[in-house]
Design an enzyme around this catalytic site. Structure first.
Site, PDB file in Angstrom:
ATOM      1  N   ASP B  47       0.827  -1.213   0.000  1.00 44.92           N
ATOM      2  CA  ASP B  47       0.000   0.000   0.000  1.00 44.92           C
ATOM      3  C   ASP B  47       0.861   1.262   0.000  1.00 44.92           C
ATOM      4  O   ASP B  47       1.679   1.470   0.891  1.00 44.92           O
ATOM      5  CB  ASP B  47      -0.920  -0.018   1.229  1.00 44.92           C
ATOM      6  CG  ASP B  47      -2.003   1.040   1.139  1.00 44.92           C
ATOM      7  OD1 ASP B  47      -1.676   2.237   1.229  1.00 44.92           O
ATOM      8  OD2 ASP B  47      -3.171   0.675   0.958  1.00 44.92           O
ATOM      9  N   ARG B  48       0.663   2.101  -1.032  1.00 47.78           N
ATOM     10  CA  ARG B  48       1.453   3.308  -1.188  1.00 47.78           C
ATOM     11  C   ARG B  48       1.022   4.407  -0.217  1.00 47.78           C
ATOM     12  O   ARG B  48       1.849   5.153   0.324  1.00 47.78           O
ATOM     13  CB  ARG B  48       1.345   3.843  -2.614  1.00 47.78           C
ATOM     14  CG  ARG B  48       2.091   3.025  -3.643  1.00 47.78           C
ATOM     15  CD  ARG B  48       1.483   1.678  -3.956  1.00 47.78           C
ATOM     16  NE  ARG B  48       0.127   1.727  -4.471  1.00 47.78           N
ATOM     17  CZ  ARG B  48      -0.680   0.681  -4.639  1.00 47.78           C
ATOM     18  NH1 ARG B  48      -0.276  -0.537  -4.298  1.00 47.78           N
ATOM     19  NH2 ARG B  48      -1.903   0.823  -5.101  1.00 47.78           N
ATOM     20  N   CYS B  82      -1.208   5.525 -11.704  1.00 46.99           N
ATOM     21  CA  CYS B  82      -1.450   5.658 -10.261  1.00 46.99           C
ATOM     22  C   CYS B  82      -0.719   6.923  -9.850  1.00 46.99           C
ATOM     23  O   CYS B  82       0.495   7.036 -10.069  1.00 46.99           O
ATOM     24  CB  CYS B  82      -0.906   4.459  -9.490  1.00 46.99           C
ATOM     25  SG  CYS B  82      -0.863   4.725  -7.697  1.00 46.99           S
ATOM     26  N   ASN B  83      -1.456   7.874  -9.268  1.00 44.29           N
ATOM     27  CA  ASN B  83      -0.827   9.135  -8.882  1.00 44.29           C
ATOM     28  C   ASN B  83       0.065   8.986  -7.663  1.00 44.29           C
ATOM     29  O   ASN B  83       1.180   9.515  -7.640  1.00 44.29           O
ATOM     30  CB  ASN B  83      -1.907  10.196  -8.622  1.00 44.29           C
ATOM     31  CG  ASN B  83      -2.539  10.711  -9.898  1.00 44.29           C
ATOM     32  OD1 ASN B  83      -2.051  11.649 -10.519  1.00 44.29           O
ATOM     33  ND2 ASN B  83      -3.639  10.087 -10.326  1.00 44.29           N
ATOM     34  N   LYS B 162     -11.669   0.555  -5.520  1.00 47.58           N
ATOM     35  CA  LYS B 162     -10.654  -0.506  -5.433  1.00 47.58           C
ATOM     36  C   LYS B 162     -11.295  -1.844  -5.049  1.00 47.58           C
ATOM     37  O   LYS B 162     -10.805  -2.907  -5.427  1.00 47.58           O
ATOM     38  CB  LYS B 162      -9.560  -0.137  -4.425  1.00 47.58           C
ATOM     39  CG  LYS B 162      -8.557   0.887  -4.977  1.00 47.58           C
ATOM     40  CD  LYS B 162      -7.487   1.236  -3.951  1.00 47.58           C
ATOM     41  CE  LYS B 162      -6.507   2.294  -4.449  1.00 47.58           C
ATOM     42  NZ  LYS B 162      -5.628   1.869  -5.540  1.00 47.58           N
ATOM     43  N   CYS B 192      -6.221  11.053  -8.662  1.00 49.86           N
ATOM     44  CA  CYS B 192      -6.138   9.653  -8.251  1.00 49.86           C
ATOM     45  C   CYS B 192      -6.901   8.913  -9.334  1.00 49.86           C
ATOM     46  O   CYS B 192      -8.019   9.313  -9.693  1.00 49.86           O
ATOM     47  CB  CYS B 192      -6.789   9.449  -6.884  1.00 49.86           C
ATOM     48  SG  CYS B 192      -7.029   7.689  -6.497  1.00 49.86           S
TER      49      CYS B 192
END
Lengths: 233, 233
Positions: B47-48, B82-83, B162, B192
């Site tokens: 998870d970023r 993906c930002n 998601k 996003c």
């Protein structure tokens, strides 16, 4: 690591459609519960239909290069969201370390029991190759190859989707289905991954349509679920 | 060979959405005129957002492994739909042979001239990272970070997409946008790649919304068109 390889780009929109279905068929609450995939979207692969019908560039070297690329990425299984390419399934399977899920076998296996006759909506290449007819006959089902005028609409529908014109693709497919229905066809396999894209705007066609893209996606998610990599939705 | 690499799976549906836009932005009459892509759909990347906010598993090794995989496939450029991942853009760029198209710079460049204030609809990770605020300030535009209650709806909207619940994602996003509008926000960046998916069912929101997925796709197709690999639609 759990990893599915996708040999795609044939056509590009059909590959996107296939990936979306894999995502939707996976019961995931967050990114990390989804299925990792490597997608080789090799749009420039020489025309498969023309090669089967004779005289054009052989796509097999490009297909085997794609299979090699996916195997180098250490994929556990390969899916190819293009039916026509399965003409070369024996050569690709012999060449690949990872197993290749067969879109045609997955689609024919999805037919409900008790069906006698099924129309095959496919490219002329797939029909000449004959693997759908063989798989249906192996289940005791009579394959129906569309008459010439209907096949022309199916060919046009596929080409319109490949060129991004979904509306005209739907219109041609709708006409083909109406003619088949008048001739007594009740069940058909959409045995080309462009056809489900053309079918979507048509809504209810009052025919039983088996969707080869969906059946391939189901087979891939089932393969992963059996190994505990994802939960099927 | 013309080949675009996509570091994807963050999230998986956003990657599918990005690929669909690249296909639609390409003016192709047949498969062979589309843009070849290798898509590493690495859904299991840690998870970023949590990593940026502190204390969780560092996703950078997984991101660099993905960048390596794409470079081994000899891609000419890399896009990352993906930002949040762009928090690690400097490290990925330094590590990669192929250039990486920056989603944030592409999105900020797409803003029409004369705009004074832009809201940033993003994960908390992206907001803490601050690269959108920096890019806006470099253009003389004041970034607006949503107030806490609105941010809670944005976070929830992203998580619902998601998890595959587009309807609930849309509902939360709609509430966030309505509050921002009452507070005088006229322009926002959907920074996003889950947010454009949640925005689609909302229809007209009477706000100017810059779509980071679309701007990244445009930048990739422009990169390819400049080199004569495809024609832009």
């Amino acid at each position: 690591m759990a990893l599915i390889g996708v040999l795609g780009g044939m056509g590009p929109l059909a590959t996107v459609d296939f990936m979306r279905r894999v995502v939707e068929l996976t019961h995931a609450r967050c990114d990390q519960e989804h299925l990792p995939m490597i997608v080789a979207n090799l749009a420039r692969t020489p025309d498969r239909r023309r090669a089967i019908l004779g005289g054009d560039i052989d796509p097999l070297p490009a297909l085997l290069a794609g299979i090699d690329l996916l195997n180098r990425c250490a994929v556990d299984a390969i899916a190819i969201p293009c039916n026509t390419v399965h003409h070369w399934y024996p050569q690709m399977r012999a060449h690949s370390t990872a197993p290749i899920v067969h879109i045609g076998l997955a689609s024919v296996a999805a037919l409900p029991a008790g069906i006698r006759q099924v129309a095959v909506l496919a490219t002329r290449g797939t029909l000449v190759s004959g693997f759908y007819q063989a798989a249906l006959q192996a289940r005791g089902i009579e394959p129906v190859v569309p008459p010439a005028a209907v096949q022309r609409d199916i060919d046009a529908s596929i080409d319109f989707v490949k060129a991004g014109d979904i509306g005209e693709g739907a219109s041609r497919l709708g006409r083909a289905l109406a003619t088949l229905k008048r001739r007594g066809v009740a069940v058909a396999i959409m045995a080309c991954t462009e056809i489900p894209i053309a079918a979507l705007p048509l809504g209810d066609t009052s025919m039983t349509l088996i969707d080869s893209t969906q059946e391939l996606a189901r087979a891939v998610v089932a393969f992963a679920a059996e190994r505990g990599w994802v939960r099927a939705a």
